[in-house]
Design an enzyme around this catalytic site. Structure first.
Site, PDB file in Angstrom:
ATOM      1  N   GLU A  34      13.844 -14.246  -5.981  1.00 22.45           N
ATOM      2  CA  GLU A  34      12.699 -14.352  -5.053  1.00 22.45           C
ATOM      3  C   GLU A  34      12.783 -15.706  -4.358  1.00 22.45           C
ATOM      4  O   GLU A  34      12.878 -16.745  -5.005  1.00 22.45           O
ATOM      5  CB  GLU A  34      11.380 -14.205  -5.805  1.00 22.45           C
ATOM      6  N   LEU A  39       5.547 -15.799  -7.123  1.00 27.26           N
ATOM      7  CA  LEU A  39       5.873 -14.377  -7.270  1.00 27.26           C
ATOM      8  C   LEU A  39       4.736 -13.521  -6.692  1.00 27.26           C
ATOM      9  O   LEU A  39       3.681 -14.030  -6.342  1.00 27.26           O
ATOM     10  CB  LEU A  39       6.085 -14.062  -8.759  1.00 27.26           C
ATOM     11  N   THR A 145      12.888  -5.970  -0.902  1.00 23.44           N
ATOM     12  CA  THR A 145      12.608  -7.156  -0.082  1.00 23.44           C
ATOM     13  C   THR A 145      11.469  -6.933   0.910  1.00 23.44           C
ATOM     14  O   THR A 145      11.192  -7.805   1.736  1.00 23.44           O
ATOM     15  CB  THR A 145      13.886  -7.598   0.663  1.00 23.44           C
ATOM     16  N   LEU A 188      -8.174  -4.007  11.449  1.00 21.52           N
ATOM     17  CA  LEU A 188      -9.604  -3.713  11.267  1.00 21.52           C
ATOM     18  C   LEU A 188     -10.193  -4.535  10.119  1.00 21.52           C
ATOM     19  O   LEU A 188     -11.321  -5.018  10.201  1.00 21.52           O
ATOM     20  CB  LEU A 188      -9.813  -2.224  11.004  1.00 21.52           C
ATOM     21  N   LEU A 319       2.638   0.512   1.350  1.00 25.82           N
ATOM     22  CA  LEU A 319       1.486   0.218   0.505  1.00 25.82           C
ATOM     23  C   LEU A 319       1.955  -0.325  -0.830  1.00 25.82           C
ATOM     24  O   LEU A 319       2.992   0.110  -1.365  1.00 25.82           O
ATOM     25  CB  LEU A 319       0.666   1.495   0.270  1.00 25.82           C
ATOM     26  N   ALA A 320       1.170  -1.240  -1.391  1.00 24.19           N
ATOM     27  CA  ALA A 320       1.568  -1.904  -2.624  1.00 24.19           C
ATOM     28  C   ALA A 320       1.698  -0.924  -3.791  1.00 24.19           C
ATOM     29  O   ALA A 320       2.660  -0.992  -4.571  1.00 24.19           O
ATOM     30  CB  ALA A 320       0.547  -2.989  -2.964  1.00 24.19           C
ATOM     31  N   HIS A 321       0.732   0.000  -3.916  1.00 23.12           N
ATOM     32  CA  HIS A 321       0.770   0.910  -5.069  1.00 23.12           C
ATOM     33  C   HIS A 321       1.911   1.913  -4.941  1.00 23.12           C
ATOM     34  O   HIS A 321       2.438   2.374  -5.943  1.00 23.12           O
ATOM     35  CB  HIS A 321      -0.580   1.606  -5.262  1.00 23.12           C
ATOM     36  N   HIS A 444     -25.456  10.637 -13.378  1.00 27.38           N
ATOM     37  CA  HIS A 444     -26.506  10.459 -12.376  1.00 27.38           C
ATOM     38  C   HIS A 444     -27.258   9.163 -12.657  1.00 27.38           C
ATOM     39  O   HIS A 444     -27.577   8.883 -13.819  1.00 27.38           O
ATOM     40  CB  HIS A 444     -27.493  11.626 -12.436  1.00 27.38           C
TER      41      HIS A 444
HETATM   42  C1  FAD Z   1      -2.653  -8.552   5.525  1.00 20.92           C
HETATM   43  C2  FAD Z   1      -2.105  -7.446   4.668  1.00 20.92           C
HETATM   44  C3  FAD Z   1      -2.967  -6.724   3.871  1.00 20.92           C
HETATM   45  C4  FAD Z   1      -2.477  -5.705   3.062  1.00 20.92           C
HETATM   46  N1  FAD Z   1      -3.359  -5.016   2.285  1.00 20.92           N
HETATM   47  C5  FAD Z   1      -2.914  -4.021   1.499  1.00 20.92           C
HETATM   48  C6  FAD Z   1      -3.802  -3.320   0.649  1.00 20.92           C
HETATM   49  O1  FAD Z   1      -4.998  -3.596   0.610  1.00 20.92           O
HETATM   50  N2  FAD Z   1      -3.301  -2.347  -0.148  1.00 20.92           N
HETATM   51  C7  FAD Z   1      -1.979  -2.019  -0.128  1.00 20.92           C
HETATM   52  O2  FAD Z   1      -1.575  -1.114  -0.867  1.00 20.92           O
HETATM   53  N3  FAD Z   1      -1.101  -2.676   0.666  1.00 20.92           N
HETATM   54  C8  FAD Z   1      -1.542  -3.668   1.466  1.00 20.92           C
HETATM   55  N4  FAD Z   1      -0.655  -4.369   2.242  1.00 20.92           N
HETATM   56  C9  FAD Z   1       0.765  -3.949   2.225  1.00 20.92           C
HETATM   57  C10 FAD Z   1       1.452  -4.490   0.968  1.00 20.92           C
HETATM   58  O3  FAD Z   1       1.340  -5.887   0.936  1.00 20.92           O
HETATM   59  C11 FAD Z   1       2.918  -4.074   0.962  1.00 20.92           C
HETATM   60  O4  FAD Z   1       3.005  -2.667   1.103  1.00 20.92           O
HETATM   61  C12 FAD Z   1       3.590  -4.460  -0.355  1.00 20.92           C
HETATM   62  O5  FAD Z   1       3.513  -5.847  -0.569  1.00 20.92           O
HETATM   63  C13 FAD Z   1       5.057  -4.028  -0.351  1.00 20.92           C
HETATM   64  O6  FAD Z   1       5.643  -4.393  -1.543  1.00 20.92           O
HETATM   65  P1  FAD Z   1       7.206  -4.659  -1.672  1.00 20.92           P
HETATM   66  O7  FAD Z   1       7.436  -4.980  -3.095  1.00 20.92           O
HETATM   67  O8  FAD Z   1       7.961  -3.538  -1.067  1.00 20.92           O
HETATM   68  O9  FAD Z   1       7.518  -5.927  -0.757  1.00 20.92           O
HETATM   69  P2  FAD Z   1       6.825  -7.338  -0.548  1.00 20.92           P
HETATM   70  O10 FAD Z   1       5.505  -7.427  -1.190  1.00 20.92           O
HETATM   71  O11 FAD Z   1       6.909  -7.592   0.917  1.00 20.92           O
HETATM   72  O12 FAD Z   1       7.760  -8.329  -1.331  1.00 20.92           O
HETATM   73  C14 FAD Z   1       9.077  -8.580  -0.948  1.00 20.92           C
HETATM   74  C15 FAD Z   1       9.483  -9.928  -1.465  1.00 20.92           C
HETATM   75  O13 FAD Z   1      10.886 -10.069  -1.250  1.00 20.92           O
HETATM   76  C16 FAD Z   1      11.176 -11.411  -0.957  1.00 20.92           C
HETATM   77  N5  FAD Z   1      12.468 -11.471  -0.282  1.00 20.92           N
HETATM   78  C17 FAD Z   1      12.797 -10.934   0.917  1.00 20.92           C
HETATM   79  N6  FAD Z   1      14.112 -11.139   1.174  1.00 20.92           N
HETATM   80  C18 FAD Z   1      14.601 -11.798   0.105  1.00 20.92           C
HETATM   81  C19 FAD Z   1      15.888 -12.270  -0.240  1.00 20.92           C
HETATM   82  N7  FAD Z   1      16.964 -12.100   0.560  1.00 20.92           N
HETATM   83  N8  FAD Z   1      16.049 -12.908  -1.417  1.00 20.92           N
HETATM   84  C20 FAD Z   1      14.984 -13.096  -2.250  1.00 20.92           C
HETATM   85  N9  FAD Z   1      13.760 -12.670  -1.976  1.00 20.92           N
HETATM   86  C21 FAD Z   1      13.569 -12.021  -0.822  1.00 20.92           C
HETATM   87  C22 FAD Z   1      10.007 -11.827  -0.072  1.00 20.92           C
HETATM   88  O14 FAD Z   1       9.838 -13.240  -0.101  1.00 20.92           O
HETATM   89  C23 FAD Z   1       8.844 -11.098  -0.728  1.00 20.92           C
HETATM   90  O15 FAD Z   1       8.175 -11.935  -1.648  1.00 20.92           O
HETATM   91  C24 FAD Z   1      -1.095  -5.410   3.051  1.00 20.92           C
HETATM   92  C25 FAD Z   1      -0.214  -6.155   3.841  1.00 20.92           C
HETATM   93  C26 FAD Z   1      -0.714  -7.160   4.640  1.00 20.92           C
HETATM   94  C27 FAD Z   1       0.249  -7.965   5.464  1.00 20.92           C
END
Ligand code: FAD
Length: 465
Positions: A34, A39, A145, A188, A319-321, A444
């Site tokens: 990372e 993290l 990533t 939004l 989405l995160a989940h 309820h």
């Molecule tokens: C403002 C905002 C609000 C959001 N709200 C929600 C929400 O309420 N609910 C929801 O489900 N989703 C939400 N999301 C979306 C959610 O954040 C993402 O869908 C989620 O984080 C994706 O997870 P991921 O593990 O795929 O990648 P990420 O969380 O993007 O993590 C990827 C990581 O990889 C690292 N990385 C990239 N390239 C390299 C490399 N070459 N070497 C080492 N590290 C690297 C990055 O630094 C990063 O930390 C939101 C996003 C934003 C921007």
């Protein structure tokens, strides 16, 4: 000799860090590369968590200013301490990101600090912030990533006056006029934060509706409520130009007619794109689609053996989940298990006020696929708990297959919709019928009774409407 791991994960967002923990639980020697200083990825650092912290704080501010009097609570003048609000948000983020560090230590996962680049199948070069490089080897490489804000070509994001979501999470004062480009959930939510804190917010959307992936009825209802709260909408309008004028900005919009809008800050939230730059994908030959997403099969394998991908960097909702589900499923697959992610049972939530939450098919999708269905709808105005709480906006809509009664989609706009949708997701996972929900006893008075009554309404037998 290069360090060797069973599983090496690139990126510690909700996809990567959850995959790492599950892989370690299953006995794999696991490391996670990372490049960020903390993290948790986009979600914890600049996404879900800071945005929800600000939504919570701004909601309390708005409530203190406008909503407490009707409960008979009188308070003196309500003032905003934006620096304190931001400090609270940063504290929440810090607590959670350090929590992931703790989980890494607990599960003996090594955090390789730096930027990873795949140099060959099974080999990753990790370059630290100081330029020091380390070659590591792994039986399986998982690319997690994530994604980054999509830019609007020709408009430079300076993160001060023209900001991405990251800049909009850290403004040091409330802009008088904020224009949000993009009527998706991020625009939004962040627009709502600044509107509650006092900004005059206008949302510009190229399509003729907001939240275009959601059931149309929800989007229309949400727009109506947000407009009533003071947010302006310019739909079917395209940003054609931004001029910097002294301290302000002038925006040119194209649509049915040309319009000019003045702003202090412009938030560009027109979507996100997969983050694949610098990973060495082209050099080693990992295939991507035309949208830049890494192509994977149902088991998250890329076209190269030993290299998999999950999360925002592959197809599916960003989405995160969803990323976390894929992380768990992939780690278990590497251990020889046969888990499955049901993409039709992944909820989506917009954390505005009221919240909007959906799972499964929309009415438009069912009509387009000519699937016969019945709709049951129940408004929160008829739900006693919503009345006691003073939040009666919105409704629950359940769509069930006409003959089998199987739940196909559930769409909620209203108080706590993001929590209420969990029951609908479970119903979908179990292949439940609307009648199963209708005959499940709900306490309820709770908001969840509106879900039961919507299910009863699908059979034409809701009690309170
Ligand atoms: C403002 C905002 C609000 C959001 N709200 C929600 C929400 O309420 N609910 C929801 O489900 N989703 C939400 N999301 C979306 C959610 O954040 C993402 O869908 C989620 O984080 C994706 O997870 P991921 O593990 O795929 O990648 P990420 O969380 O993007 O993590 C990827 C990581 O990889 C690292 N990385 C990239 N390239 C390299 C490399 N070459 N070497 C080492 N590290 C690297 C990055 O630094 C990063 O930390 C939101 C996003 C934003 C921007």
């Amino acid at each position: 000799m290069a360090d060797h791991y069973d599983v090496l994960i690139m990126g510690a967002g909700p996809g990567g860090y959850v995959a790492a923990i599950r892989a370690a639980q299953l006995g794999f020697k696991t490391a996670c590369v990372e490049s960020r200083d903390s993290l948790g990825g986009t979600c914890l650092n600049i996404g879900c968590i800071p945005s929800k912290a600000l939504l919570q704080s701004s909601e309390k501010f708005a409530e203190a200013r406008h909503a407490l009097a009707e409960h008979g609570i009188k308070i003196g003048e309500v003032a905003l301490d934006l620096a304190a609000m931001m400090a609270r948000k940063d504290k929440v983020v810090g607590t959670l990101t350090r929590g992931v560090e703790f989980l890494f230590r607990k599960n003996k996962i090594e955090w390789l600090k730096g930027r990873g680049r795949i140099t060959a199948p099974g080999r990753v070069l990790v370059t630290g912030a100081d330029g020091a490089a380390q070659q590591v080897e792994a039986g399986s490489i998982i690319i997690a990533t994530g994604s980054e804000s999509a830019p609007l070509p020709a408009f430079d994001i300076d993160e001060e006056r023209i900001v991405s979501s990251t800049g909009a999470l850290s403004l040091d004062r409330v802009p008088e006029r904020l224009i949000v480009i993009g009527g998706g959930y991020i625009g939004l939510e962040l627009g709502s934060v600044w509107q509650r804190l006092g900004a005059k917010v206008t949302v510009v959307e190229i399509l003729d509706r907001i939240v275009p992936n959601m059931d149309l009825e929800l989007g229309t209802a949400l727009q109506r409520v947000l407009a009533r709260s003071g947010i302006e909408f310019r739909l079917s309008s395209r940003l054609a130009g931004i001029r910097k004028t002294g301290d302000g900005l002038t925006l040119e919009l194209e649509g049915a007619e040309r319009q000019t809008l003045a702003a202090d800050v412009v938030l560009v939230s027109v979507g996100r794109r997969p983050h694949t730059a610098g990973l060495g994908l082209e050099a080693v030959g990992v295939a991507c689609d035309e949208a830049g997403r890494i192509i994977v099969d149902d088991g998250f394998a890329t076209n190269l053996p030993g290299i998999c991908a999950i999360g925002d960097v592959i197809r599916g909702p960003m989405l995160a989940h969803k990323a976390a589900e894929e992380g768990i499923a992939l780690a278990e697959r590497l251990a020889g298990q046969k888990p499955h992610v049901d993409y039709d049972a992944i909820p989506a939530v917009v954390y505005t006020w009221p919240e909007v939450a959906s799972v499964g098919k929309t009415e438009e999708e069912l009509k387009a696929a000519a699937i016969p269905y019945r709709a049951g709808k129940f408004p929160f105005t008829a739900n006693p708990r919503a009345r006691t709480n003073g939040y009666t906006e919105g409704f629950v809509k359940i769509l069930a297959e006409r003959d089998s009664d199987r739940v196909l989609g559930v769409h909620i706009i209203g108080p706590d919709a993001g929590t209420l949708i969990a029951e609908a997701v479970l119903a979908k996972e179990f292949g439940a019928s609307a009648e199963d929900i209708a005959r499940t006893c709900h306490a309820h008075p709770t908001l969840s009774e509106a879900v039961t009554e919507a299910a009863q309404a699908a059979a034409g037998r809701a009690i309170h409407i």
